[in-house]
Design a protein around this motif. Structure first.
Motif, PDB file in Angstrom:
ATOM      1  N   ARG A 148       2.286   2.191  -3.269  1.00  0.00           N
ATOM      2  CA  ARG A 148       1.298   2.759  -4.183  1.00  0.00           C
ATOM      3  C   ARG A 148       0.823   4.140  -3.739  1.00  0.00           C
ATOM      4  NH1 ARG A 148       1.672  -2.393  -4.559  1.00  0.00           N
ATOM      5  NH2 ARG A 148       1.198  -3.479  -6.492  1.00  0.00           N
ATOM      6  N   LEU A 203      -7.416  -1.287  -4.430  1.00  0.00           N
ATOM      7  CA  LEU A 203      -6.215  -0.689  -3.839  1.00  0.00           C
ATOM      8  C   LEU A 203      -4.953  -1.497  -4.105  1.00  0.00           C
ATOM      9  CD1 LEU A 203      -7.622   0.491  -0.397  1.00  0.00           C
ATOM     10  CD2 LEU A 203      -7.322   1.822  -2.498  1.00  0.00           C
ATOM     11  N   LEU A 204      -5.091  -2.793  -4.360  1.00  0.00           N
ATOM     12  CA  LEU A 204      -3.957  -3.652  -4.680  1.00  0.00           C
ATOM     13  C   LEU A 204      -4.241  -4.396  -5.974  1.00  0.00           C
ATOM     14  CD1 LEU A 204      -2.907  -5.277  -1.264  1.00  0.00           C
ATOM     15  CD2 LEU A 204      -1.852  -3.339  -2.436  1.00  0.00           C
ATOM     16  N   ILE A 241      -0.775   4.964  -1.029  1.00  0.00           N
ATOM     17  CA  ILE A 241      -2.060   4.949  -0.333  1.00  0.00           C
ATOM     18  C   ILE A 241      -1.819   5.218   1.144  1.00  0.00           C
ATOM     19  CG2 ILE A 241      -4.042   3.516   0.299  1.00  0.00           C
ATOM     20  CD1 ILE A 241      -3.381   1.945  -2.373  1.00  0.00           C
ATOM     21  N   VAL A 286      -1.738   5.000   4.987  1.00  0.00           N
ATOM     22  CA  VAL A 286      -1.973   3.894   5.919  1.00  0.00           C
ATOM     23  C   VAL A 286      -1.903   4.443   7.335  1.00  0.00           C
ATOM     24  CG1 VAL A 286      -1.263   2.006   4.413  1.00  0.00           C
ATOM     25  CG2 VAL A 286       0.471   3.234   5.721  1.00  0.00           C
ATOM     26  N   LEU A 325      -8.540  -5.902  -0.323  1.00  0.00           N
ATOM     27  CA  LEU A 325      -7.916  -4.711  -0.903  1.00  0.00           C
ATOM     28  C   LEU A 325      -7.892  -4.778  -2.424  1.00  0.00           C
ATOM     29  CD1 LEU A 325      -5.066  -4.398   1.717  1.00  0.00           C
ATOM     30  CD2 LEU A 325      -6.997  -2.830   1.451  1.00  0.00           C
ATOM     31  N   LEU A 328       0.828  -1.206   0.000  1.00  0.00           N
ATOM     32  CA  LEU A 328       0.000   0.000   0.000  1.00  0.00           C
ATOM     33  C   LEU A 328       0.865   1.260   0.000  1.00  0.00           C
ATOM     34  CD1 LEU A 328      -2.671  -1.162   2.609  1.00  0.00           C
ATOM     35  CD2 LEU A 328      -3.097  -0.760   0.172  1.00  0.00           C
TER      36      LEU A 328
END
Length: 211
Positions: free
Chosen positions: A100, A199-200, A102, A104, A194, A97
């Motif tokens: 990328r 998201l993944l 994103i 966390v 995810l 994550l």
């Protein structure tokens, strides 16, 4: 809707917290069963997670149960032996994550004094974009106030937060505020959540958790 941030619980999501299993090895199953029948170790930890001083609360509990004082004090004196190991698949997800871009976050019931011990042992616990640790906050899951504090601090609408935790009551409190939630029962299942959320990427290799 696609989440804007992913929020991790820590215990039993990123690092293991299995005191019963630990004390089975430490003092044997019979002694462990007697200990947990006489002393609510999890309630002691909830008081610490809610703001009680770690060392003082453990000592107070030990004094109230002298027949199990040695085992109770072991929690204070060997914390890093109990709250471990890391869960490698979850760490891989965290890193994926982050790679990328994103955001966390952590949202964890953890004492103000024992969290730094675990963070020193597992430096990735300091790598979150935002960390909401209950002990310093003085409020613990599933109290709605801790979720409200997260929302107020991060400024992300509740429906755009995706939260994973291993305890259903913590997720229910988050879902009641509109958060997206996932009951953590292993890293592969969370990875698939995810992927489904966008998201993944599909095909990310996530191994099963340690035993």
């Amino acid at each position: 809707m696609t989440p804007e941030a992913v929020i991790f619980d820590i215990g039993n999501v990123l690092i293991e917290w299995q005191p019963e299993r630990y004390f089975d090895r430490q003092c044997g199953p019979d002694r462990r069963r007697a200990l947990f029948a006489a002393v609510d170790i999890h309630a002691m930890m909830q008081r610490i997670d809610s703001g009680a001083d770690f060392a003082r609360e453990v000592a107070r509990t030990a004094a109230a149960h002298p027949q199990f004082a040695a085992e109770i004090l072991h929690v204070r004196d060997h914390w890093c032996d109990i709250a471990q190991p890391a869960i490698p698949g979850s760490l891989l997800i965290l890193r994926a994550l982050q790679e990328r871009g994103i955001p966390v976050f952590a949202l964890s019931n953890f004492g103000a004094q024992n969290f730094p011990l675990s963070a020193a042992q597992f430096p990735f616990l300091t790598d979150f974009d935002r960390a909401y640790i209950s002990g310093p906050m003085g409020v613990a899951k599933p109290d709605p106030a801790i979720y409200a504090a997260v929302e107020d601090d991060c400024g992300i609408p509740p429906g755009h937060l995706l939260f994973t935790d291993d305890r259903a009551e913590n997720l229910a409190a988050a879902a009641a505020r509109g958060w997206q939630v996932h009951l953590f029962d292993g890293a592969p299942g969370f990875a698939q959540c995810l992927v489904t959320a966008g998201l993944l990427p599909p095909g990310l290799e996530i191994q099963g958790d340690t035993e």
